[in-house]
Design a protein around this motif. Sequence first.
Motif, PDB file in Angstrom:
ATOM      1  N   PHE A 172       0.823  -1.327  -0.016  1.00 49.20           N
ATOM      2  CA  PHE A 172       0.005   0.042   0.114  1.00 49.20           C
ATOM      3  C   PHE A 172       0.810   1.248  -0.115  1.00 49.20           C
ATOM      4  O   PHE A 172       0.470   2.347  -0.759  1.00 49.20           O
ATOM      5  CB  PHE A 172      -0.880  -0.120   1.348  1.00 49.20           C
ATOM      6  N   THR A 173       1.892   1.193   0.679  1.00 49.19           N
ATOM      7  CA  THR A 173       2.728   2.427   0.789  1.00 49.19           C
ATOM      8  C   THR A 173       3.770   2.812  -0.393  1.00 49.19           C
ATOM      9  O   THR A 173       4.139   3.786  -0.783  1.00 49.19           O
ATOM     10  CB  THR A 173       3.494   2.442   1.970  1.00 49.19           C
ATOM     11  N   ALA A 174       3.972   1.513  -1.125  1.00 49.34           N
ATOM     12  CA  ALA A 174       5.149   1.890  -2.111  1.00 49.34           C
ATOM     13  C   ALA A 174       4.600   1.904  -3.514  1.00 49.34           C
ATOM     14  O   ALA A 174       5.258   1.910  -4.463  1.00 49.34           O
ATOM     15  CB  ALA A 174       6.062   0.535  -2.075  1.00 49.34           C
ATOM     16  N   GLY A 175       3.213   2.011  -3.502  1.00 50.62           N
ATOM     17  CA  GLY A 175       2.507   2.433  -4.747  1.00 50.62           C
ATOM     18  C   GLY A 175       2.467   0.896  -5.564  1.00 50.62           C
ATOM     19  O   GLY A 175       2.245   1.023  -6.871  1.00 50.62           O
ATOM     20  N   SER A 176       2.434  -0.379  -5.172  1.00 52.67           N
ATOM     21  CA  SER A 176       2.674  -1.525  -5.817  1.00 52.67           C
ATOM     22  C   SER A 176       1.213  -2.027  -6.144  1.00 52.67           C
ATOM     23  O   SER A 176       0.940  -2.818  -6.944  1.00 52.67           O
ATOM     24  CB  SER A 176       3.581  -2.407  -4.966  1.00 52.67           C
ATOM     25  N   LEU A 177       0.293  -1.611  -5.258  1.00 56.00           N
ATOM     26  CA  LEU A 177      -1.090  -1.983  -5.437  1.00 56.00           C
ATOM     27  C   LEU A 177      -2.198  -1.282  -5.865  1.00 56.00           C
ATOM     28  O   LEU A 177      -2.029   0.158  -5.414  1.00 56.00           O
ATOM     29  CB  LEU A 177      -1.539  -2.666  -4.131  1.00 56.00           C
ATOM     30  N   ALA A 179      -5.128  -0.036  -5.091  1.00 58.01           N
ATOM     31  CA  ALA A 179      -6.140  -0.270  -4.011  1.00 58.01           C
ATOM     32  C   ALA A 179      -5.910   0.998  -3.017  1.00 58.01           C
ATOM     33  O   ALA A 179      -4.691   1.225  -2.671  1.00 58.01           O
ATOM     34  CB  ALA A 179      -6.050  -1.610  -3.418  1.00 58.01           C
ATOM     35  N   PRO A 180      -6.941   1.421  -2.464  1.00 59.10           N
ATOM     36  CA  PRO A 180      -6.915   2.335  -1.517  1.00 59.10           C
ATOM     37  C   PRO A 180      -5.942   2.156  -0.259  1.00 59.10           C
ATOM     38  O   PRO A 180      -6.166   0.910   0.105  1.00 59.10           O
ATOM     39  CB  PRO A 180      -8.359   2.845  -1.389  1.00 59.10           C
ATOM     40  N   THR A 181      -5.124   2.809   0.236  1.00 59.61           N
ATOM     41  CA  THR A 181      -4.455   2.622   1.574  1.00 59.61           C
ATOM     42  C   THR A 181      -5.504   2.141   2.731  1.00 59.61           C
ATOM     43  O   THR A 181      -5.030   1.765   3.912  1.00 59.61           O
ATOM     44  CB  THR A 181      -3.428   3.802   1.997  1.00 59.61           C
ATOM     45  N   ARG A 182      -6.611   2.732   2.800  1.00 57.34           N
ATOM     46  CA  ARG A 182      -7.432   2.620   3.758  1.00 57.34           C
ATOM     47  C   ARG A 182      -7.982   0.617   4.164  1.00 57.34           C
ATOM     48  O   ARG A 182      -8.209   0.573   5.003  1.00 57.34           O
ATOM     49  CB  ARG A 182      -8.900   3.188   3.695  1.00 57.34           C
ATOM     50  N   LEU A 183      -7.437   0.173   2.956  1.00 52.34           N
ATOM     51  CA  LEU A 183      -7.627  -1.164   3.127  1.00 52.34           C
ATOM     52  C   LEU A 183      -6.641  -2.026   3.727  1.00 52.34           C
ATOM     53  O   LEU A 183      -6.883  -3.086   4.105  1.00 52.34           O
ATOM     54  CB  LEU A 183      -7.796  -1.906   1.745  1.00 52.34           C
ATOM     55  N   LEU A 184      -5.516  -1.394   4.267  1.00 53.74           N
ATOM     56  CA  LEU A 184      -4.343  -1.917   4.796  1.00 53.74           C
ATOM     57  C   LEU A 184      -4.775  -2.593   6.185  1.00 53.74           C
ATOM     58  O   LEU A 184      -4.310  -3.774   5.970  1.00 53.74           O
ATOM     59  CB  LEU A 184      -3.158  -0.870   5.128  1.00 53.74           C
ATOM     60  N   SER A 185      -5.465  -2.084   6.906  1.00 49.14           N
ATOM     61  CA  SER A 185      -5.894  -2.917   8.309  1.00 49.14           C
ATOM     62  C   SER A 185      -6.849  -4.042   8.086  1.00 49.14           C
ATOM     63  O   SER A 185      -6.487  -4.997   8.773  1.00 49.14           O
ATOM     64  CB  SER A 185      -6.443  -1.656   9.208  1.00 49.14           C
ATOM     65  N   SER A 186      -7.583  -3.612   6.997  1.00 49.34           N
ATOM     66  CA  SER A 186      -8.338  -5.184   6.684  1.00 49.34           C
ATOM     67  C   SER A 186      -7.661  -6.209   6.479  1.00 49.34           C
ATOM     68  O   SER A 186      -7.933  -7.220   6.609  1.00 49.34           O
ATOM     69  CB  SER A 186      -9.508  -4.757   5.699  1.00 49.34           C
ATOM     70  N   VAL A 187      -6.744  -5.840   5.609  1.00 47.75           N
ATOM     71  CA  VAL A 187      -5.803  -7.093   4.935  1.00 47.75           C
ATOM     72  C   VAL A 187      -5.122  -7.858   6.215  1.00 47.75           C
ATOM     73  O   VAL A 187      -4.836  -9.056   6.286  1.00 47.75           O
ATOM     74  CB  VAL A 187      -4.676  -6.699   3.903  1.00 47.75           C
ATOM     75  N   HIS A 188      -4.586  -6.822   7.032  1.00 47.62           N
ATOM     76  CA  HIS A 188      -3.976  -7.339   8.311  1.00 47.62           C
ATOM     77  C   HIS A 188      -4.842  -8.385   8.904  1.00 47.62           C
ATOM     78  O   HIS A 188      -4.517  -9.393   9.232  1.00 47.62           O
ATOM     79  CB  HIS A 188      -3.555  -6.044   8.938  1.00 47.62           C
ATOM     80  N   ARG A 189      -6.070  -7.784   9.181  1.00 45.86           N
ATOM     81  CA  ARG A 189      -6.939  -8.494  10.035  1.00 45.86           C
ATOM     82  C   ARG A 189      -7.246 -10.034   9.456  1.00 45.86           C
ATOM     83  O   ARG A 189      -7.318 -11.047   9.990  1.00 45.86           O
ATOM     84  CB  ARG A 189      -8.362  -7.668  10.215  1.00 45.86           C
TER      85      ARG A 189
END
Length: 238
Positions: A172-177, A179-189
């Motif tokens: 999410f932070t390196a621009g490789s995806l 998708a919106p960064t707001r989804l990061l925590s959901s992926v982690h979960r």
Amino acid sequence: MEGLMLHAGAQRIGRQDLVSLSTPAATDTHKPIPHQRLVEALVESLAYRKLEVVKDEYAISPDGMRFFGFIALNLEHEGIRLALGIRNSHDKSFSLGITVGYRVFVCDNLAFHGEFMPIAKKHTKHLDIVEVVNGAVDKAQRHFEPMTAQVDAWRNYSLPTVRAKEIIYDAFTAGSLAAPTRLLSSVHRHYFEPKHSDFEPRTLWSLSNAFTETFKSLDPIPQFRAAASLGEYLAGMR
């Protein structure tokens, strides 16, 4: 998930309902393809190659101008099944597109291998819908085996906790995806608290499903784009 996730006013319809949809008249530069004709051509092409549709879903925008579809086929391997995502528009909002991917049985999600970006064609008067569809189906068949080989490799790729967190963060932070960064925590979960026992092993396969499970919250086209970029991102993992 039911193949198509709809959050922007689109309405689900059956294949039998496509015949009642109207198609705008063609112009010198724009030739709308009837939504029904796209599906007919695709189903005919699949049947010619002895590929059966085991599940299909369709949706249209309220004005009938934009169309989305999902088709799962009888070509499967170790819990995944070949699938096609399709889109079409009469209002020039996007090109006709066919995306090749796979359906994961256990959590019922749709993912795309990194090589598969949408096959997109503008609605010009020279567009041959049968040719476009046949090319997409040929490509789908030809690359299903490499896709399954990649999935098998991900299943055998163990991930230490720190490495899994790095992959999620960098996605999410390196621009490789796409998708919106707001989804990061959901992926982690979804990765560290999986809904299904099949994804409890800490592997790259489980992580890929944490991403695709999260992408269910996106509209169809953003979801397809995110999944396609994910395949390319994870294919580069070493």
